[in-house]
Design an enzyme around this catalytic site. Structure first.
Site, mmCIF file in Angstrom:
data_model
loop_
_atom_site.group_PDB
_atom_site.id
_atom_site.type_symbol
_atom_site.label_atom_id
_atom_site.label_comp_id
_atom_site.label_asym_id
_atom_site.label_seq_id
_atom_site.Cartn_x
_atom_site.Cartn_y
_atom_site.Cartn_z
ATOM 1 N N HIS A 196 0.798 -1.272 0.095
ATOM 2 C CA HIS A 196 0.026 0.083 -0.068
ATOM 3 C C HIS A 196 0.981 1.261 0.019
ATOM 4 C CE1 HIS A 196 -3.331 -2.398 2.008
ATOM 5 N NE2 HIS A 196 -3.276 -2.859 0.636
ATOM 6 N N THR A 252 -2.871 -8.216 11.451
ATOM 7 C CA THR A 252 -3.780 -7.583 10.352
ATOM 8 C C THR A 252 -5.094 -8.325 10.626
ATOM 9 O OG1 THR A 252 -4.515 -7.528 8.090
ATOM 10 C CG2 THR A 252 -3.213 -9.370 8.710
HETATM 11 C C1 LIG Z 1 -12.304 -1.770 3.932
HETATM 12 C C2 LIG Z 1 -12.494 -2.695 2.705
HETATM 13 C C3 LIG Z 1 -13.608 -3.501 2.923
HETATM 14 N N1 LIG Z 1 -12.194 -2.091 1.488
HETATM 15 C C4 LIG Z 1 -11.355 -2.719 0.489
HETATM 16 O O1 LIG Z 1 -10.550 -3.654 0.965
HETATM 17 C C5 LIG Z 1 -11.184 -1.986 -0.750
HETATM 18 C C6 LIG Z 1 -12.559 -2.150 -1.688
HETATM 19 C C7 LIG Z 1 -12.527 -3.684 -2.195
HETATM 20 C C8 LIG Z 1 -11.552 -4.138 -3.113
HETATM 21 N N2 LIG Z 1 -12.063 -5.357 -3.280
HETATM 22 C C9 LIG Z 1 -12.977 -5.618 -2.216
HETATM 23 C C10 LIG Z 1 -13.416 -7.089 -2.026
HETATM 24 C C11 LIG Z 1 -14.427 -7.057 -0.871
HETATM 25 C C12 LIG Z 1 -14.552 -5.873 -0.295
HETATM 26 C C13 LIG Z 1 -14.138 -4.647 -0.670
HETATM 27 C C14 LIG Z 1 -13.014 -4.797 -1.515
HETATM 28 N N3 LIG Z 1 -9.950 -2.227 -1.218
HETATM 29 C C15 LIG Z 1 -9.457 -1.258 -1.812
HETATM 30 O O2 LIG Z 1 -9.955 0.028 -2.143
HETATM 31 C C16 LIG Z 1 -7.995 -1.464 -2.817
HETATM 32 C C17 LIG Z 1 -6.851 -0.804 -2.088
HETATM 33 C C18 LIG Z 1 -6.781 -1.162 -0.575
HETATM 34 C C19 LIG Z 1 -5.529 -0.377 0.015
HETATM 35 C C20 LIG Z 1 -6.167 0.712 0.669
HETATM 36 N N4 LIG Z 1 -4.924 1.539 1.418
HETATM 37 C C21 LIG Z 1 -4.517 1.242 2.748
HETATM 38 N N5 LIG Z 1 -3.415 1.603 3.329
HETATM 39 C C22 LIG Z 1 -2.671 2.914 2.411
HETATM 40 C C23 LIG Z 1 -3.209 4.201 2.775
HETATM 41 C C24 LIG Z 1 -3.047 4.635 4.234
HETATM 42 O O3 LIG Z 1 -2.748 3.920 4.999
HETATM 43 O O4 LIG Z 1 -3.490 5.801 4.629
HETATM 44 S S1 LIG Z 1 -5.263 0.048 3.502
HETATM 45 C C25 LIG Z 1 -5.004 0.282 5.079
HETATM 46 O O5 LIG Z 1 -6.214 -0.113 5.921
HETATM 47 C C26 LIG Z 1 -5.711 -1.560 6.277
HETATM 48 C C27 LIG Z 1 -5.775 -1.814 7.778
HETATM 49 O O6 LIG Z 1 -6.067 -3.128 8.062
HETATM 50 P P1 LIG Z 1 -4.670 -3.752 9.126
HETATM 51 O O7 LIG Z 1 -3.414 -3.420 8.849
HETATM 52 O O8 LIG Z 1 -5.068 -4.973 9.187
HETATM 53 O O9 LIG Z 1 -5.204 -2.786 10.443
HETATM 54 P P2 LIG Z 1 -6.356 -2.940 11.409
HETATM 55 O O10 LIG Z 1 -6.509 -1.754 12.409
HETATM 56 O O11 LIG Z 1 -7.579 -3.403 10.729
HETATM 57 O O12 LIG Z 1 -6.126 -4.298 12.200
HETATM 58 C C28 LIG Z 1 -5.095 -4.563 13.188
HETATM 59 C C29 LIG Z 1 -5.001 -5.933 13.436
HETATM 60 O O13 LIG Z 1 -3.915 -6.012 14.481
HETATM 61 C C30 LIG Z 1 -4.358 -6.505 15.734
HETATM 62 N N6 LIG Z 1 -3.490 -5.924 16.741
HETATM 63 C C31 LIG Z 1 -3.448 -4.885 17.460
HETATM 64 N N7 LIG Z 1 -2.302 -4.594 18.137
HETATM 65 C C32 LIG Z 1 -1.662 -5.629 18.203
HETATM 66 C C33 LIG Z 1 -0.232 -6.292 18.589
HETATM 67 N N8 LIG Z 1 0.298 -5.626 19.588
HETATM 68 N N9 LIG Z 1 0.200 -7.548 18.236
HETATM 69 C C34 LIG Z 1 -0.502 -8.163 16.966
HETATM 70 N N10 LIG Z 1 -1.558 -7.703 16.682
HETATM 71 C C35 LIG Z 1 -2.226 -6.720 17.127
HETATM 72 C C36 LIG Z 1 -5.609 -6.113 15.765
HETATM 73 O O14 LIG Z 1 -6.312 -7.118 16.623
HETATM 74 C C37 LIG Z 1 -6.276 -6.422 14.519
HETATM 75 O O15 LIG Z 1 -6.478 -7.718 13.955
HETATM 76 C C38 LIG Z 1 -4.295 -1.783 5.824
HETATM 77 O O16 LIG Z 1 -4.160 -2.632 4.770
HETATM 78 C C39 LIG Z 1 -3.756 -0.407 5.749
HETATM 79 O O17 LIG Z 1 -2.758 -0.460 4.688
HETATM 80 N N11 LIG Z 1 -8.028 -1.118 -4.248
HETATM 81 C C40 LIG Z 1 -8.828 -1.579 -5.029
HETATM 82 O O18 LIG Z 1 -9.553 -2.694 -4.762
HETATM 83 O O19 LIG Z 1 -8.895 -0.993 -6.209
HETATM 84 C C41 LIG Z 1 -9.776 -1.639 -7.099
HETATM 85 C C42 LIG Z 1 -9.353 -1.104 -8.403
HETATM 86 C C43 LIG Z 1 -8.978 -1.912 -9.334
HETATM 87 C C44 LIG Z 1 -8.707 -1.171 -10.728
HETATM 88 C C45 LIG Z 1 -8.777 0.074 -10.936
HETATM 89 C C46 LIG Z 1 -9.486 0.836 -9.875
HETATM 90 C C47 LIG Z 1 -9.572 0.361 -8.660
#
Ligand SMILES: CC(C)NC(=O)[C@H](Cc1c[nH]c2ccccc12)NC(=O)[C@H](CCCC/N=C(/NCCC(=O)O)S[C@H]1O[C@H](COP(=O)(O)OP(=O)(O)OC[C@H]2O[C@@H](n3cnc4c(N)ncnc43)[C@H](O)[C@@H]2O)[C@@H](O)[C@H]1O)NC(=O)OCc1ccccc1
Length: 282
Positions: free
Chosen positions: A121, A221
């Protein structure tokens, strides 16, 4: 055989391994996760701010959001989780690749093997020009603040309440040093934007060349963003096993899916990845 022994036994016989990392890997380095803070920054949804629309609507707001995150990432120190993956990335007897969803640069600071690290990303410290006629792109720009108007965006709170967001005219935001007209944007992949093709191709090339991948480490994640989360199934489809490192593992039994003989078919290591990962990879 206990879980750790079972995992280590399997690990030492692996030829090909992938890691998929998320914000939880950097949590104990003091960096907020997306979901941790309820996915909010100053009451704005992080996911809504990380979109092209938000930037077109109010680039000043989005730049204050990224300036806050750049500053936090500049202050953060990589933890033992990052360092354990860096060590793994230099092992010569395995085919290895780290896929990180994190844009915080921590794995680079932890001296991860650059050839074995893919930032799916993007990176907060990469800047690119939004003028589509201009191809300016700069990596590793650690300047802070990028403009005087972005000076006091470091703290989310002041006196306990959210520090108000300022109205910043585009003229006071970072502009392209090459075309002098385009606004600069952070080199991250926003929601609704495709991942860089060269990154997708490199992952596919690794998955095909090293099929069957024996193991995927799923670290800190929520597996809620696509296409990143889909790589777990790609490894499973190749017969590979999954080891999850997370503070919350609701489906532990499913992950471990012990067979009739009680043998682990997967591993769930509950806890802070900065502790559980180095221990498991020891
Ligand atoms: C919300 C989600 C449902 N939406 C998507 O996935 C979308 C849409 C989508 C596409 N396909 C799909 C299919 C189904 C549903 C939705 C979609 N995807 C997109 O838009 C992607 C782009 C996705 C990338 C977005 N950018 C980021 N980041 C950069 C920016 C920024 O950071 O500002 S995503 C960003 O959020 C995500 C956050 O997730 P996590 O890292 O897992 O963090 P989170 O807080 O959620 O969880 C933390 C975890 O850690 C745990 N934890 C906490 N502390 C600890 C600890 N101490 N130790 C261990 N574990 C720990 C917690 O329990 C928890 O489980 C990361 O990926 C991060 O990079 N692009 C795209 O599909 O383009 C198409 C396309 C194709 C051709 C032409 C045009 C378009």
């Amino acid at each position: 055989m206990d879980k750790l022994e079972s995992f280590r036994n399997y690990l030492k016989n692996c030829k090909s391994i992938i890691s998929l990392c998320g914000a939880g890997l950097s949590a104990s380095s003091g960096l907020p996760t997306f979901r941790g803070s309820g996915g909010l920054w100053k009451n704005y949804s992080s996911i809504d701010l990380a979109t092209p629309d938000a930037f077109h609507t109010d680039a000043g707001l989005v730049w204050q959001f990224y300036t806050f995150r750049r500053h936090a990432a500049l202050k953060a120190k990589p933890n033992n989780g990052h360092k354990a993956l860096s060590k793994l990335s230099y092992l010569e007897n395995i085919n290895y690749l780290t896929l990180t969803q994190n844009v915080d640069n921590a794995s680079r600071i932890a001296k991860h093997n650059p050839k074995k690290l893919l930032e799916l990303h993007g990176n907060l410290f990469t800047l690119s020009c939004t003028n589509f006629m201009c191809t300016f792109k700069e990596e590793q720009n650690y300047n802070h603040p990028l403009t005087p108007a972005l000076a006091d965006c470091e703290d989310e709170f002041s006196e306990g309440s959210f520090q108000p967001v300022k109205e910043i005219p585009e003229s006071e935001l970072p502009h392209c040093p090459r075309c002098n007209t385009g606004l600069l944007r952070p080199g991250v992949v926003w929601f609704g934007e495709p991942l860089p093709l060269k990154v997708i191709d490199k992952v596919d090339e690794f998955l095909v060349k090293n099929d069957p991948i024996n193991l995927i480490l799923v670290i800190g994640t929520s597996q809620s963003v696509w296409p990143a989360a889909a790589y777990i199934d790609r490894v499973k489809q190749q017969g590979g096993k999954v080891a999850v490192f997370n503070t919350e593992i609701p489906d532990m039994e499913t992950v471990e899916n012990k067979n009739a003989k009680g043998e682990y078919q997967g591993w769930a290591f509950k806890g802070d990845a900065a502790i559980t990962l180095p221990l498991a990879l020891e």
